[in-house]
Scaffold this motif. Structure first.
Motif, PDB file in Angstrom:
ATOM      1  N   GLN A  46      53.814  67.356 129.157  1.00 18.66           N
ATOM      2  CA  GLN A  46      54.481  66.604 128.098  1.00 18.66           C
ATOM      3  C   GLN A  46      53.738  65.297 127.824  1.00 18.66           C
ATOM      4  OE1 GLN A  46      58.514  65.521 128.933  1.00 18.66           O
ATOM      5  NE2 GLN A  46      58.976  65.147 126.781  1.00 18.66           N
ATOM      6  N   ASP A  47      53.302  64.599 128.864  1.00 17.67           N
ATOM      7  CA  ASP A  47      52.579  63.345 128.670  1.00 17.67           C
ATOM      8  C   ASP A  47      51.306  63.571 127.865  1.00 17.67           C
ATOM      9  OD1 ASP A  47      54.466  62.032 130.144  1.00 17.67           O
ATOM     10  OD2 ASP A  47      53.285  62.014 131.981  1.00 17.67           O
ATOM     11  N   ILE A  48      50.593  64.638 128.165  1.00 22.29           N
ATOM     12  CA  ILE A  48      49.345  64.920 127.465  1.00 22.29           C
ATOM     13  C   ILE A  48      49.622  65.249 126.009  1.00 22.29           C
ATOM     14  CG2 ILE A  48      47.429  66.547 127.281  1.00 22.29           C
ATOM     15  CD1 ILE A  48      47.488  66.704 130.361  1.00 22.29           C
ATOM     16  N   GLN A  49      50.606  66.095 125.753  1.00 21.61           N
ATOM     17  CA  GLN A  49      50.836  66.512 124.371  1.00 21.61           C
ATOM     18  C   GLN A  49      51.303  65.362 123.500  1.00 21.61           C
ATOM     19  OE1 GLN A  49      53.730  67.139 122.410  1.00 21.61           O
ATOM     20  NE2 GLN A  49      55.328  66.707 123.858  1.00 21.61           N
ATOM     21  N   LEU A  50      51.887  64.340 124.068  1.00 19.63           N
ATOM     22  CA  LEU A  50      52.304  63.194 123.278  1.00 19.63           C
ATOM     23  C   LEU A  50      51.142  62.263 122.953  1.00 19.63           C
ATOM     24  CD1 LEU A  50      55.679  62.345 125.036  1.00 19.63           C
ATOM     25  CD2 LEU A  50      55.354  63.398 122.798  1.00 19.63           C
ATOM     26  N   THR A  51      50.079  62.297 123.743  1.00 21.30           N
ATOM     27  CA  THR A  51      49.004  61.324 123.563  1.00 21.30           C
ATOM     28  C   THR A  51      47.643  61.929 123.263  1.00 21.30           C
ATOM     29  OG1 THR A  51      48.506  61.317 125.930  1.00 21.30           O
ATOM     30  CG2 THR A  51      50.099  59.696 125.146  1.00 21.30           C
ATOM     31  N   ARG A  52      47.480  63.219 123.368  1.00 21.19           N
ATOM     32  CA  ARG A  52      46.152  63.788 123.269  1.00 21.19           C
ATOM     33  C   ARG A  52      45.742  64.078 121.836  1.00 21.19           C
ATOM     34  NH1 ARG A  52      43.723  67.498 127.749  1.00 21.19           N
ATOM     35  NH2 ARG A  52      44.144  65.603 128.833  1.00 21.19           N
ATOM     36  N   SER A  53      45.240  63.067 121.210  1.00 21.37           N
ATOM     37  CA  SER A  53      44.580  63.203 119.917  1.00 21.37           C
ATOM     38  C   SER A  53      43.121  62.888 120.161  1.00 21.37           C
ATOM     39  CB  SER A  53      45.144  62.212 118.899  1.00 21.37           C
ATOM     40  OG  SER A  53      46.441  62.581 118.521  1.00 21.37           O
ATOM     41  N   ILE A  54      42.259  63.401 119.304  1.00 21.76           N
ATOM     42  CA  ILE A  54      40.847  63.071 119.451  1.00 21.76           C
ATOM     43  C   ILE A  54      40.403  62.233 118.263  1.00 21.76           C
ATOM     44  CG2 ILE A  54      40.267  65.041 120.913  1.00 21.76           C
ATOM     45  CD1 ILE A  54      39.086  66.424 118.466  1.00 21.76           C
ATOM     46  N   TRP A  55      39.581  61.253 118.572  1.00 21.09           N
ATOM     47  CA  TRP A  55      39.036  60.381 117.553  1.00 21.09           C
ATOM     48  C   TRP A  55      38.033  61.126 116.701  1.00 21.09           C
ATOM     49  CZ3 TRP A  55      41.255  56.179 116.219  1.00 21.09           C
ATOM     50  CH2 TRP A  55      41.868  55.338 117.148  1.00 21.09           C
ATOM     51  N   THR A  56      37.978  60.751 115.434  1.00 22.34           N
ATOM     52  CA  THR A  56      36.892  61.178 114.564  1.00 22.34           C
ATOM     53  C   THR A  56      36.138  59.924 114.138  1.00 22.34           C
ATOM     54  OG1 THR A  56      37.933  60.951 112.371  1.00 22.34           O
ATOM     55  CG2 THR A  56      38.431  62.972 113.626  1.00 22.34           C
ATOM     56  N   SER A  57      35.084  60.111 113.401  1.00 20.38           N
ATOM     57  CA  SER A  57      34.324  58.980 112.871  1.00 20.38           C
ATOM     58  C   SER A  57      34.724  58.657 111.432  1.00 20.38           C
ATOM     59  CB  SER A  57      32.829  59.302 112.919  1.00 20.38           C
ATOM     60  OG  SER A  57      32.554  60.452 112.128  1.00 20.38           O
ATOM     61  N   THR A  58      35.723  59.355 110.922  1.00 21.88           N
ATOM     62  CA  THR A  58      36.104  59.224 109.517  1.00 21.88           C
ATOM     63  C   THR A  58      37.145  58.129 109.313  1.00 21.88           C
ATOM     64  OG1 THR A  58      35.697  61.597 109.251  1.00 21.88           O
ATOM     65  CG2 THR A  58      36.949  60.495 107.503  1.00 21.88           C
ATOM     66  N   PRO A  59      36.779  57.066 108.597  1.00 21.43           N
ATOM     67  CA  PRO A  59      37.724  55.967 108.368  1.00 21.43           C
ATOM     68  C   PRO A  59      38.781  56.325 107.321  1.00 21.43           C
ATOM     69  CG  PRO A  59      35.659  55.493 107.265  1.00 21.43           C
ATOM     70  CD  PRO A  59      35.466  56.778 108.024  1.00 21.43           C
ATOM     71  N   ASN A  60      39.912  55.648 107.417  1.00 19.64           N
ATOM     72  CA  ASN A  60      40.957  55.724 106.414  1.00 19.64           C
ATOM     73  C   ASN A  60      41.409  54.284 106.153  1.00 19.64           C
ATOM     74  OD1 ASN A  60      42.906  56.588 104.627  1.00 19.64           O
ATOM     75  ND2 ASN A  60      44.381  57.064 106.211  1.00 19.64           N
ATOM     76  N   GLY A  61      40.602  53.537 105.421  1.00 24.31           N
ATOM     77  CA  GLY A  61      40.849  52.118 105.196  1.00 24.31           C
ATOM     78  C   GLY A  61      40.139  51.283 106.254  1.00 24.31           C
ATOM     79  N   GLU A  62      40.445  49.994 106.299  1.00 28.04           N
ATOM     80  CA  GLU A  62      39.763  49.083 107.223  1.00 28.04           C
ATOM     81  C   GLU A  62      40.258  49.184 108.663  1.00 28.04           C
ATOM     82  OE1 GLU A  62      39.373  44.990 106.098  1.00 28.04           O
ATOM     83  OE2 GLU A  62      39.079  45.525 103.994  1.00 28.04           O
TER      84      GLU A  62
END
Length: 172
Positions: free
Chosen positions: A125-141
């Protein structure tokens, strides 16, 4: 008496981690079938035959032991994630949003990726709540796109948020 209370307290805290099993739609056509990938080298990397991208099979912080990813995935703010991928050398970098979405298995959740190819250990449960991976694609500043591995969704996240790193090299 204090010792017993401490044991009871710790039991409930440690037993609150739910382990999730990946759920996939029955009969669905896989978006990332095993045949799309080639395990290379010592097995710590995988080549996507469709895109030509080479991915690390483990999240940053985990170690490939020859058959699986072990250890805890590290969490990074976005600038630190960029630095982490550069430390890997070999041309590794953060994937852009399109590249990160290319390894999502759209027929599965918790996690939404091919677990035979991308082995990340137990999905708690802890992992599924926090496990996102970064991309290099910006969305604003102040925001960058991330891919939440639980459902495979692209989200906009503040650069100061802690997320995981799955490094990639090569390109389309």
């Amino acid at each position: 008496m204090k010792k017993i209370a401490l044991i009871i307290c710790c039991y409930f805290v440690s037993s609150s981690h739910t382990i999730y099993a990946q759920t996939c739609k029955t009969g669905a056509i896989k978006s990332t079938p095993d045949t799309n990938f080639e395990i290379i080298g010592d097995g710590s990397e995988v080549k996507d035959k469709i895109t030509g991208l080479i991915w690390q099979r483990c999240f940053a912080g985990q170690i490939w032991n020859g058959s699986e990813c072990i250890g805890e995935a590290n969490q990074f703010q976005w600038l630190d994630a960029l630095k982490e991928t550069r430390k890997l050398r070999k041309g590794y970098r953060l994937p852009n949003a399109k590249e990160a979405m290319s390894i999502i298995e759209h027929s599965c959740i918790y996690p939404a990726f091919n677990t035979k190819i991308f082995m990340d250990g137990k999905w708690t449960q802890d992992i599924q709540l926090t496990r996102s991976i970064w991309t290099s694609t910006p969305n604003g500043e102040k925001h960058i796109y991330t891919v939440w591995s639980g459902w495979g969704k692209l989200t906009s996240t503040q650069k100061t948020t802690l997320n995981g790193v799955r490094a990639v090299r090569g390109g389309w």
